[in-house]
Motif scaffolding. Structure first.
Motif, PDB file in Angstrom:
ATOM      1  N   GLU A 193     -53.885   4.025   7.094  1.00 42.91           N
ATOM      2  CA  GLU A 193     -54.573   2.725   6.803  1.00 42.91           C
ATOM      3  C   GLU A 193     -55.890   2.461   6.821  1.00 42.91           C
ATOM      4  O   GLU A 193     -56.677   1.835   5.944  1.00 42.91           O
ATOM      5  CB  GLU A 193     -53.780   1.417   7.667  1.00 42.91           C
ATOM      6  CG  GLU A 193     -52.545   0.791   7.310  1.00 42.91           C
ATOM      7  CD  GLU A 193     -52.152  -0.455   7.765  1.00 42.91           C
ATOM      8  OE1 GLU A 193     -53.318  -1.151   8.369  1.00 42.91           O
ATOM      9  OE2 GLU A 193     -50.872  -0.977   7.784  1.00 42.91           O
ATOM     10  N   LEU A 194     -56.458   3.055   7.735  1.00 38.91           N
ATOM     11  CA  LEU A 194     -57.684   3.217   7.920  1.00 38.91           C
ATOM     12  C   LEU A 194     -58.551   3.693   6.599  1.00 38.91           C
ATOM     13  O   LEU A 194     -58.088   4.633   5.951  1.00 38.91           O
ATOM     14  CB  LEU A 194     -58.460   3.877   9.124  1.00 38.91           C
ATOM     15  CG  LEU A 194     -57.867   3.333  10.266  1.00 38.91           C
ATOM     16  CD1 LEU A 194     -58.359   4.292  11.505  1.00 38.91           C
ATOM     17  CD2 LEU A 194     -58.528   1.886  10.640  1.00 38.91           C
ATOM     18  N   SER A 195     -59.946   3.220   6.224  1.00 39.49           N
ATOM     19  CA  SER A 195     -60.439   3.888   5.077  1.00 39.49           C
ATOM     20  C   SER A 195     -60.852   5.406   5.466  1.00 39.49           C
ATOM     21  O   SER A 195     -61.099   5.679   6.723  1.00 39.49           O
ATOM     22  CB  SER A 195     -61.615   3.194   4.888  1.00 39.49           C
ATOM     23  OG  SER A 195     -62.658   3.013   6.041  1.00 39.49           O
ATOM     24  N   PRO A 196     -60.976   6.098   4.584  1.00 38.69           N
ATOM     25  CA  PRO A 196     -61.435   7.604   4.845  1.00 38.69           C
ATOM     26  C   PRO A 196     -62.452   7.684   5.640  1.00 38.69           C
ATOM     27  O   PRO A 196     -62.737   8.652   6.527  1.00 38.69           O
ATOM     28  CB  PRO A 196     -61.475   8.101   3.458  1.00 38.69           C
ATOM     29  CG  PRO A 196     -60.829   7.283   2.319  1.00 38.69           C
ATOM     30  CD  PRO A 196     -61.022   5.921   3.016  1.00 38.69           C
ATOM     31  N   ASP A 197     -63.545   6.952   5.534  1.00 43.33           N
ATOM     32  CA  ASP A 197     -64.885   7.052   6.384  1.00 43.33           C
ATOM     33  C   ASP A 197     -64.566   7.069   7.817  1.00 43.33           C
ATOM     34  O   ASP A 197     -65.192   7.381   8.880  1.00 43.33           O
ATOM     35  CB  ASP A 197     -65.957   6.132   5.821  1.00 43.33           C
ATOM     36  CG  ASP A 197     -66.332   6.374   4.447  1.00 43.33           C
ATOM     37  OD1 ASP A 197     -66.418   7.371   4.065  1.00 43.33           O
ATOM     38  OD2 ASP A 197     -66.930   5.442   3.751  1.00 43.33           O
ATOM     39  N   GLU A 198     -63.687   5.991   8.144  1.00 43.13           N
ATOM     40  CA  GLU A 198     -63.434   5.756   9.476  1.00 43.13           C
ATOM     41  C   GLU A 198     -62.169   6.732  10.044  1.00 43.13           C
ATOM     42  O   GLU A 198     -62.366   7.053  11.354  1.00 43.13           O
ATOM     43  CB  GLU A 198     -62.632   4.345   9.698  1.00 43.13           C
ATOM     44  CG  GLU A 198     -63.659   3.363   9.564  1.00 43.13           C
ATOM     45  CD  GLU A 198     -63.145   1.876   9.477  1.00 43.13           C
ATOM     46  OE1 GLU A 198     -63.490   1.257  10.601  1.00 43.13           O
ATOM     47  OE2 GLU A 198     -62.229   1.505   8.920  1.00 43.13           O
ATOM     48  N   SER A 199     -61.417   7.284   9.178  1.00 46.03           N
ATOM     49  CA  SER A 199     -60.507   8.235   9.746  1.00 46.03           C
ATOM     50  C   SER A 199     -60.788   9.719   9.914  1.00 46.03           C
ATOM     51  O   SER A 199     -60.115  10.345  10.401  1.00 46.03           O
ATOM     52  CB  SER A 199     -59.258   8.131   8.887  1.00 46.03           C
ATOM     53  OG  SER A 199     -59.325   8.628   7.613  1.00 46.03           O
TER      54      SER A 199
END
Length: 901
Positions: A124-130
């Motif tokens: 679910e997290l955006s790519p930048d966060e994950s």
């Protein structure tokens, strides 16, 4: 956010001052009446006003005890994303938005979420966060915390360092042996307690008629208390301060050499150092400006900031304590991207994993096929009903009972329908669409029975009239009698607390209180809603009638009354298929010796009982003149249909039936039947609640209502986690564990989408406030809770202190959240499920920025049930279809199926 770079610099403001004003000590008399010349420039004035307004908007108000309601302490941050708000708060405070790793480790060990939910959260997290997180790393962090042991001992992470922007008192305390933070907090609390006292103090403050800052200034000039504690010369320092709040704030910021770019952040540090009193003074401003025009009579919140700043400046100058603010400003940008020593990234991920686990479990209980949108379920739904649950009948219901959406109603509604399948229940906001001020007999004013988001439209008064049935005495003198009784009680209380009479009083008649004490210890008198006590389930005496004659004088004639009734019926989705008997059931709690009792009453009624609202709604709906007008609007109420009011005691789960003397003879048998059904449902509901309260018998559970030593009469709304907006067929027969706000909605009858809009913009927002108050009190009890109830002291009859001084306690006590080490409330953000088309939901979101902020910034999660499929609302405004058929019920195979708003 305002543009700090456009604010006047220290140099530009100082250039407007005279030499005497630049050196105030040189001319104390001239300085004492100084108003900065910069204020003669409207541009500068507007910038300062904008700065102070921006700080005020970040603070959530705190309501008084008599109207104490759940408030989201993070409401001022809703324009930021949830996780960004956490980072922002940490710049100037120790406030927390995330549960601790210990909490997640405990929940993981107990099976609250699994590895699959962590994987789904990563997706679910955006790519930048994950990118920087791997599932194995998160699991390793959980295992490490479990091996450390004592996982449940801490519910919030340890916070040992100061925030980057901290008050002078906090910095001085961190570098010395004296805790000036607590001393200043106690001083502010002392002055605020005296200033806002509402009759509790025998000797009130002589400056209560002044704004807070002016009252404090007068008192502080003669108070030696803080000088004795070490802050010498403080009285003279206060005497030299400007007379106006804004001038004082500007001047004190200059004396501390705070860079203009840090003004807002530094003021926020002061506001969140005393969140209770900040919220209370914010509430005072709302009372002087109820319509939100911005024209406040007194802005005590600004006065509180000036007071707090004054202590900071005095400390700095007395102890020669200076801060290199330029260095702080140079590194401020790094504060939002600091090191992750408190496992911030892991905690963000694990919070979402827990929320996904709850969401999937909730959605798995709902039918997979499309739900019909009228009041009757189809065969496909009936086949999916639980084996032990009642099947929905296609016949017309015998009784319809409307309850508040409060999560405590979920259990009762389920058991009521289980006992008798011919009973249908509905969910609606507990004020029944009737926002009014309720004025009891003998009083000139009363309490607002409406959500705080709405202003009362009229005053509803009780009136004197002869009793009916077996009553013999007329009530024409009731008002006078009640006024006399109140006066006598005040005089008696004044005698008890007077400086001279209190000692002789105790010595002579104090022993008589022993009889009352024994009665309270052994008695089991159940509360009723109205002044005249009767049976706890059926009132034999006639209730004090409501005065509807004066409604027209307030502009609420038959046409306006019809508007209110039509709005109520539409909000319930009850436009046809009326049962012969329709019950409107308000709710409230019963508790003794509980200062925060209003927090257990109906939040939609402003922290009061919903009984008056239910009574008025029943009276209006039974009015044949109104029914005739409703026919012209497409709503036809059958002649055989009768409406009655009732009251759900959420502490004992008992139903009290109101105004039964008005029920026609044709419906008496139905009343008897529904009473029996309700009694059986009450027993089943109490049985379900027994283990939650660690009780063994229903009698002991009921006794909590009258036990004045009981710190936990009921759990209130602890455990709330979701809101479901849709037809009852969606949840009938399914246990939602008392964790869901249930609001009836039928899209088929809402052709314009107006009803859905009203639900998403009002009841959902209130549910979000409740959810966030419980959330904040759990994850950050230091700032947003209220500690232990056993050491609470009522202050000024408007709030509570923990002990005898300090900050006003604004949140929930630990007894409302946990039992020992066992948590009753698991902190999760509200999961809203709406049975409606995505297009209709998108229209509401696009129209209302506040709803868009809540959803796209992650404060509330939303799922739409559209054409039998379930879709998650994404932060970018798109919809993602959920796949929950597999055994893990995790979110997988994401498919974007909608566009942005």
């Amino acid at each position: 956010m305002i543009n700090q770079s456009n604010l006047p610099s220290n140099e530009s403001i100082m250039n407007t001052l005279t030499p005497e004003q630049k050196n105030p000590k040189a001319n104390a008399q001239a300085f004492s009446v100084f108003v900065p010349a910069a204020y003669e420039d409207p541009h500068v004035y507007r910038q300062v006003e904008e700065l102070l307004d921006q700080v005020s908007q970040m603070v959530s108000p705190v309501w008084p005890l008599k109207d104490w309601i759940a408030v989201n302490p993070y409401a001022g941050l809703s324009e930021r994303s949830f996780h960004e708000s956490r980072d922002y708060l940490r710049v100037f405070s120790k406030c927390e938005l995330l549960p601790s790793m210990d909490h997640f480790a405990t929940q993981y060990q107990a099976g609250g979420f699994t590895d699959s939910h962590i994987k789904a959260a990563l997706s679910e997290l955006s790519p930048d966060e994950s990118r920087s997180q791997e599932q194995s790393d998160v699991l390793q962090a959980l295992q490490s915390r479990l091996r450390a042991g004592d996982a449940a001992a801490q519910t919030t992470p340890q916070k040992v360092s100061l925030p980057r922007i901290a008050t002078i008192a906090a910095r001085l305390s961190a570098h010395g042996e004296v805790d000036w933070t607590e001393i200043v907090k106690n001083e502010i609390g002392k002055h605020c307690s005296a200033h806002y006292d509402q009759g509790q103090s025998t000797w009130p403050s002589p400056w209560q008629n002044l704004p807070l800052f002016q009252a404090w200034r007068n008192a502080a000039k003669i108070d030696r208390g803080i000088e004795i504690l070490g802050l010498s010369g403080f009285r003279n320092f206060v005497d030299e301060l400007p007379h106006t709040v804004e001038a004082t704030i500007v001047h004190l910021l200059q004396r501390l050499n705070i860079p203009v770019a840090l003004h807002e952040t530094f003021l926020l540090a002061h506001a969140f150092a005393i969140p209770g009193w900040s919220g209370w003074t914010k509430y005072q401003g709302l009372q002087t400006d109820p319509t939100g025009t911005g024209q406040l009579q007194f802005d005590d919140f600004r006065g509180l900031l000036a007071m707090s700043l004054a202590y900071d400046v005095a400390l700095s100058e007395t102890f020669l304590f200076e801060v290199n603010w330029s260095s702080v400003l140079d590194h401020q940008s790094l504060s939002l991207m600091d090191s992750d020593h408190d496992c911030k990234s892991d905690r963000k991920l694990l919070l979402r994993a827990m929320e996904i686990a709850y969401r999937d479990d909730l959605l798995a209980k709902l039918p997979m096929t499309d739900v019909v949108t009228d009041n009757v379920a189809d065969e496909g739904f009936a086949e999916q009903s639980p084996a032990d649950g009642p099947n929905t009948s296609a016949t017309k219901p015998a009784v319809q009972m409307a309850f508040c959406i409060d999560v405590r109603s979920e259990r009762y509604r389920r058991h009521l329908e289980q006992v008798d399948a011919s009973v249908d229940t509905l969910g609606v906001a507990g004020f029944f669409g009737l926002p009014f001020e309720y004025v009891p007999l003998g009083q000139s004013s009363g309490d607002d029975h409406a959500p705080v988001l709405l202003s009362p439209k009229f005053a509803l008064r009780e009136k004197s009239s002869p009793c009916v049935d077996d009553c013999k005495d007329s009530r024409k003198n009731t008002a006078e009698k009640q006024t006399t009784i109140k006066t006598e009680k005040k005089l008696w209380k004044r005698l008890q607390t007077s400086a001279v009479g209190c000692f002789s009083f105790v010595e002579t008649v104090g022993w008589l209180s022993g009889f009352n004490l024994a009665n309270r210890l052994m008695g089991n008198q159940l509360r009723t809603n109205l002044p005249i006590k009767g049976s706890s389930s059926v009132r034999k005496d006639a209730a004090i009638p409501l005065d509807l004659e004066h409604l027209a004088e307030q502009g609420i004639g038959l046409e306006q009354q019809t508007d209110l009734v039509e709005g109520l019926l539409n909000s319930m989705g009850l436009n046809d298929d009326f049962a012969p008997l329709v019950v409107l059931c308000g709710h409230g709690c019963q508790t003794d010796n509980n200062a925060m009792a209003a927090g257990l009453d109906c939040g939609a009624c402003g922290g009061h009982s919903g009984a008056p609202n239910a009574r008025l709604a029943a009276i209006l709906l039974n009015d044949r003149r109104i029914q005739k007008r409703l026919v012209d609007r497409g709503i036809e109420i059958p002649a055989e249909t009768h409406f009655i009011a009732a009251w759900h005691n959420t502490t004992t789960d008992q139903i009290e039936w109101l105004d039964l003397e008005t029920v026609p003879a044709s419906h008496q048998s139905r009343i008897t039947e529904i009473r029996n059904v309700a009694d059986a449902a009450s027993h089943l509901t109490r049985q379900e609640r027994l283990p939650l309260l660690n009780e063994s018998t229903t009698e002991s559970l009921i006794s909590r209502a009258t036990d004045w030593s009981q710190t936990r009469p009921e759990w209130g709304l602890a455990g709330n986690a979701s809101m479901l907006i849709g037809p009852r067929e969606m949840t009938r027969g399914r246990s939602l564990d008392g964790r869901t706000f249930l609001h009836s909605y039928n899209q088929a009858t809402d052709t314009t989408g107006a009803v859905l809009e009203s639900i998403l913009t009002a009841p959902m927002v209130v549910a979000h406030w409740i959810n966030m108050q419980y959330y904040a009190s759990t994850v950050d009890p230091t700032h947003f809770g209220s500690g232990c109830k056993t050491i609470h002291n009522v202050v000024g009859q408007f709030g509570v202190l923990s002990g005898n001084s300090g900050d006003l306690q604004a949140g929930l006590p630990i007894q409302s959240l946990r039992f020992g080490e066992k948590m009753q409330h698991v902190p999760l953000r509200l999961q809203t499920v709406v049975v409606a088309s995505r297009e209709s939901i998108d229209r509401v979101i696009a129209k209302h920025a506040n709803i868009r902020n809540l959803l796209q910034n992650g404060w509330v999660h939303l799922v739409a049930v559209d054409c039998g499929q379930k879709y998650r609302y994404h932060s970018d405004g798109s919809w993602v279809q959920l796949q929950t058929e597999d055994t893990s019920r995790a979110e997988c195979d994401w498919q974007v199926v909608g566009g942005t708003c």
